[in-house]
Design a protein around this motif. Structure first.
Motif, PDB file in Angstrom:
ATOM      1  N   GLY A 148       0.815  -1.212   0.000  1.00 48.82           N
ATOM      2  CA  GLY A 148       0.000   0.000   0.000  1.00 48.82           C
ATOM      3  C   GLY A 148       0.846   1.259   0.000  1.00 48.82           C
ATOM      4  O   GLY A 148       0.549   2.226  -0.716  1.00 48.82           O
ATOM      5  N   LYS A 149       1.918   1.245   0.765  1.00 49.25           N
ATOM      6  CA  LYS A 149       2.813   2.418   0.803  1.00 49.25           C
ATOM      7  C   LYS A 149       3.528   2.595  -0.531  1.00 49.25           C
ATOM      8  O   LYS A 149       3.731   3.719  -0.996  1.00 49.25           O
ATOM      9  N   GLU A 150       3.898   1.491  -1.147  1.00 49.00           N
ATOM     10  CA  GLU A 150       4.540   1.548  -2.466  1.00 49.00           C
ATOM     11  C   GLU A 150       3.588   2.168  -3.494  1.00 49.00           C
ATOM     12  O   GLU A 150       3.983   3.005  -4.309  1.00 49.00           O
ATOM     13  N   ILE A 151       2.336   1.761  -3.431  1.00 47.41           N
ATOM     14  CA  ILE A 151       1.335   2.303  -4.355  1.00 47.41           C
ATOM     15  C   ILE A 151       1.086   3.783  -4.055  1.00 47.41           C
ATOM     16  O   ILE A 151       0.977   4.600  -4.971  1.00 47.41           O
ATOM     17  N   ALA A 152       1.032   4.137  -2.779  1.00 43.47           N
ATOM     18  CA  ALA A 152       0.841   5.544  -2.406  1.00 43.47           C
ATOM     19  C   ALA A 152       2.010   6.402  -2.892  1.00 43.47           C
ATOM     20  O   ALA A 152       1.811   7.524  -3.377  1.00 43.47           O
ATOM     21  N   LEU A 153       3.208   5.878  -2.789  1.00 46.24           N
ATOM     22  CA  LEU A 153       4.386   6.596  -3.286  1.00 46.24           C
ATOM     23  C   LEU A 153       4.290   6.792  -4.801  1.00 46.24           C
ATOM     24  O   LEU A 153       4.606   7.863  -5.328  1.00 46.24           O
ATOM     25  N   GLN A 154       3.829   5.769  -5.492  1.00 44.61           N
ATOM     26  CA  GLN A 154       3.623   5.850  -6.944  1.00 44.61           C
ATOM     27  C   GLN A 154       2.639   6.973  -7.280  1.00 44.61           C
ATOM     28  O   GLN A 154       2.872   7.779  -8.181  1.00 44.61           O
ATOM     29  N   ILE A 155       1.555   7.025  -6.542  1.00 44.72           N
ATOM     30  CA  ILE A 155       0.529   8.046  -6.780  1.00 44.72           C
ATOM     31  C   ILE A 155       1.102   9.437  -6.507  1.00 44.72           C
ATOM     32  O   ILE A 155       0.855  10.383  -7.259  1.00 44.72           O
ATOM     33  N   THR A 156       1.888   9.550  -5.453  1.00 42.17           N
ATOM     34  CA  THR A 156       2.517  10.831  -5.128  1.00 42.17           C
ATOM     35  C   THR A 156       3.410  11.299  -6.270  1.00 42.17           C
ATOM     36  O   THR A 156       3.352  12.458  -6.683  1.00 42.17           O
ATOM     37  N   ALA A 157       4.214  10.395  -6.792  1.00 44.66           N
ATOM     38  CA  ALA A 157       5.195  10.756  -7.818  1.00 44.66           C
ATOM     39  C   ALA A 157       4.587  10.947  -9.203  1.00 44.66           C
ATOM     40  O   ALA A 157       4.977  11.853  -9.937  1.00 44.66           O
ATOM     41  N   MET A 158       3.628  10.101  -9.576  1.00 39.53           N
ATOM     42  CA  MET A 158       3.158  10.072 -10.964  1.00 39.53           C
ATOM     43  C   MET A 158       1.777  10.696 -11.190  1.00 39.53           C
ATOM     44  O   MET A 158       1.352  10.845 -12.325  1.00 39.53           O
ATOM     45  N   SER A 159       1.081  11.030 -10.138  1.00 41.63           N
ATOM     46  CA  SER A 159      -0.214  11.721 -10.222  1.00 41.63           C
ATOM     47  C   SER A 159      -1.223  11.091 -11.182  1.00 41.63           C
ATOM     48  O   SER A 159      -1.785  11.776 -12.038  1.00 41.63           O
ATOM     49  N   PRO A 160      -1.486   9.790 -11.069  1.00 39.54           N
ATOM     50  CA  PRO A 160      -2.522   9.220 -11.933  1.00 39.54           C
ATOM     51  C   PRO A 160      -3.875   9.840 -11.577  1.00 39.54           C
ATOM     52  O   PRO A 160      -4.062  10.343 -10.464  1.00 39.54           O
ATOM     53  N   LEU A 161      -4.788   9.791 -12.514  1.00 34.77           N
ATOM     54  CA  LEU A 161      -6.112  10.357 -12.270  1.00 34.77           C
ATOM     55  C   LEU A 161      -7.132   9.296 -11.875  1.00 34.77           C
ATOM     56  O   LEU A 161      -8.104   9.591 -11.183  1.00 34.77           O
ATOM     57  N   TYR A 162      -6.905   8.067 -12.345  1.00 36.57           N
ATOM     58  CA  TYR A 162      -7.869   6.987 -12.124  1.00 36.57           C
ATOM     59  C   TYR A 162      -7.138   5.707 -11.732  1.00 36.57           C
ATOM     60  O   TYR A 162      -5.962   5.548 -12.025  1.00 36.57           O
ATOM     61  N   VAL A 163      -7.870   4.781 -11.114  1.00 33.97           N
ATOM     62  CA  VAL A 163      -7.294   3.479 -10.779  1.00 33.97           C
ATOM     63  C   VAL A 163      -7.060   2.687 -12.065  1.00 33.97           C
ATOM     64  O   VAL A 163      -5.981   2.156 -12.292  1.00 33.97           O
ATOM     65  N   SER A 164      -8.090   2.597 -12.909  1.00 34.78           N
ATOM     66  CA  SER A 164      -8.004   1.837 -14.160  1.00 34.78           C
ATOM     67  C   SER A 164      -8.912   2.478 -15.192  1.00 34.78           C
ATOM     68  O   SER A 164      -9.663   3.407 -14.876  1.00 34.78           O
ATOM     69  N   GLU A 165      -8.870   1.959 -16.416  1.00 38.91           N
ATOM     70  CA  GLU A 165      -9.720   2.549 -17.453  1.00 38.91           C
ATOM     71  C   GLU A 165     -11.204   2.367 -17.147  1.00 38.91           C
ATOM     72  O   GLU A 165     -12.032   3.152 -17.606  1.00 38.91           O
ATOM     73  N   GLU A 166     -11.545   1.349 -16.351  1.00 38.35           N
ATOM     74  CA  GLU A 166     -12.941   1.139 -15.977  1.00 38.35           C
ATOM     75  C   GLU A 166     -13.490   2.292 -15.136  1.00 38.35           C
ATOM     76  O   GLU A 166     -14.695   2.499 -15.084  1.00 38.35           O
ATOM     77  N   SER A 167     -12.612   3.031 -14.479  1.00 40.33           N
ATOM     78  CA  SER A 167     -13.073   4.136 -13.629  1.00 40.33           C
ATOM     79  C   SER A 167     -13.079   5.490 -14.349  1.00 40.33           C
ATOM     80  O   SER A 167     -13.479   6.490 -13.776  1.00 40.33           O
ATOM     81  N   ILE A 168     -12.664   5.507 -15.602  1.00 40.79           N
ATOM     82  CA  ILE A 168     -12.698   6.754 -16.380  1.00 40.79           C
ATOM     83  C   ILE A 168     -14.118   6.955 -16.903  1.00 40.79           C
ATOM     84  O   ILE A 168     -14.701   6.030 -17.476  1.00 40.79           O
ATOM     85  N   PRO A 169     -14.681   8.144 -16.738  1.00 33.38           N
ATOM     86  CA  PRO A 169     -16.018   8.388 -17.298  1.00 33.38           C
ATOM     87  C   PRO A 169     -16.027   8.138 -18.814  1.00 33.38           C
ATOM     88  O   PRO A 169     -15.078   8.501 -19.522  1.00 33.38           O
ATOM     89  N   LYS A 170     -17.088   7.508 -19.276  1.00 35.34           N
ATOM     90  CA  LYS A 170     -17.207   7.158 -20.691  1.00 35.34           C
ATOM     91  C   LYS A 170     -17.051   8.389 -21.582  1.00 35.34           C
ATOM     92  O   LYS A 170     -16.412   8.328 -22.633  1.00 35.34           O
ATOM     93  N   SER A 171     -17.599   9.506 -21.144  1.00 36.51           N
ATOM     94  CA  SER A 171     -17.516  10.734 -21.945  1.00 36.51           C
ATOM     95  C   SER A 171     -16.063  11.189 -22.123  1.00 36.51           C
ATOM     96  O   SER A 171     -15.687  11.697 -23.179  1.00 36.51           O
ATOM     97  N   GLU A 172     -15.247  10.975 -21.099  1.00 31.39           N
ATOM     98  CA  GLU A 172     -13.835  11.359 -21.190  1.00 31.39           C
ATOM     99  C   GLU A 172     -13.083  10.464 -22.181  1.00 31.39           C
ATOM    100  O   GLU A 172     -12.244  10.933 -22.947  1.00 31.39           O
ATOM    101  N   ILE A 173     -13.403   9.174 -22.165  1.00 34.64           N
ATOM    102  CA  ILE A 173     -12.779   8.248 -23.117  1.00 34.64           C
ATOM    103  C   ILE A 173     -13.189   8.618 -24.542  1.00 34.64           C
ATOM    104  O   ILE A 173     -12.348   8.678 -25.446  1.00 34.64           O
ATOM    105  N   GLU A 174     -14.478   8.874 -24.731  1.00 34.87           N
ATOM    106  CA  GLU A 174     -14.968   9.250 -26.064  1.00 34.87           C
ATOM    107  C   GLU A 174     -14.308  10.540 -26.540  1.00 34.87           C
ATOM    108  O   GLU A 174     -13.932  10.664 -27.706  1.00 34.87           O
ATOM    109  N   ASN A 175     -14.148  11.492 -25.633  1.00 35.08           N
ATOM    110  CA  ASN A 175     -13.503  12.757 -25.979  1.00 35.08           C
ATOM    111  C   ASN A 175     -12.051  12.524 -26.399  1.00 35.08           C
ATOM    112  O   ASN A 175     -11.590  13.078 -27.402  1.00 35.08           O
TER     113      ASN A 175
END
Length: 198
Positions: free
Chosen positions: A94-121
Motif C-alpha cells: 500500500g505504501k509503495e502504491i501511495a508513493l507511486q501516486i505521489t510521484a506520478m499523479s494518476p487520475l484513475y485506478v483503471s480505465e474502468e473508472s474513467i467516465p465514458k464521456s472522457e474516453i470518447e472525448n
C-alpha cells in the motif's frame, strides 16, 4: 512426514497463504520452510488469475505524506481477509502504491473508472490529430488502439510503470501480491493532496 502446527503457523505468517495450502506445501517439501515458501509462490502465480474476480471486502486505507509535507496520498487497498490486511507486506504494498501516486499523479485506478464521456472525448481528439496528419480511416483504426493504450498508461494507476522498477507495472505488483497472499487484492480508490493544488 508429519508437519507441526508451529511450522504451518510460521509459513502462513511468512506467506499469507491459507492453512491447508501451507500444510500441503510443507508436506510436499518435507517440512523445509524455505522450499515451501518457494513452492507456494510458484503455485500462487498460477492461481492469481483465478482470484481476480473474488470479492475484496477487507483491506486498509494507507496514508503517505511526502518528506516535504506538501503532498500526501490516501489509498484504499482491498483484500479478502483481515489476516492479509494486517500483514506488514500488505501495508508495504500500500505504501509503495501511495508513493507511486505521489510521484506520478494518476487520475484513475483503471480505465474502468474513467467516465465514458472522457474516453470518447480522448478518442475524438486522437482521431482528429491522426486525420490532421493525413491518415486514412483504415490506418486510424489500426493506430487508435495504441494511442488509447498510451493514454491509459499515463492516467491509470494500474497501467503505470513502477517508479522503483520500470520493468513492472502497478498491476504486475498487484498480481505478485495476489500470488504471494493467495487472495485477490485490488486498489479501491485513492486521493492525492497537494498544498496549493486543486
Amino acid at each position: 512426514m508429519a508437519v507441526s502446527s508451529e511450522q504451518i503457523k510460521d509459513l502462513r505468517e511468512r506467506t499469507g497463504a491459507g492453512m491447508m495450502d501451507c500444510k500441503k506445501a510443507l508436506e510436499e517439501k518435507g517440512g523445509d520452510i524455505e522450499k515451501a515458501v518457494t513452492y507456494l509462490r510458484e503455485k500462487g502465480l498460477a492461481k492469481a488469475a483465478k482470484r481476480a474476480g473474488r470479492e475484496t471486502g477487507e483491506g486498509k486505507v494507507i496514508a503517505y505524506v511526502h518528506g516535504t509535507g506538501k503532498t500526501g496520498v490516501l489509498v484504499e487497498l482491498n483484500c479478502e481477509t483481515d489476516f492479509v490486511a494486517n500483514n506488514e507486506a500488505f501495508e508495504a504494498l500500500g505504501k509503495e502504491i501511495a508513493l507511486q501516486i505521489t510521484a506520478m499523479s494518476p487520475l484513475y485506478v483503471s480505465e474502468e473508472s474513467i467516465p465514458k464521456s472522457e474516453i470518447e472525448n480522448e478518442m475524438s481528439v486522437q482521431k482528429a490529430l491522426l486525420e490532421k496528419e493525413g491518415k486514412k480511416a483504415d490506418q486510424i483504426e489500426k493506430i487508435l488502439p495504441g494511442k488509447m493504450k498510451k493514454y491509459y498508461e499515463d492516467i491509470c494507476l494500474i497501467h503505470q510503470k513502477s517508479i522503483r522498477d520500470n520493468s513492472k507495472t502497478i498491476n504486475d505488483l498487484l498480481q505478485e501480491a495476489i500470488a504471494k497472499f493467495g487472495e485477490n487484492i485490488t486498489v479501491g480508490r485513492f486521493s492525492r493532496f497537494q498544498v496549493g493544488g486543486n
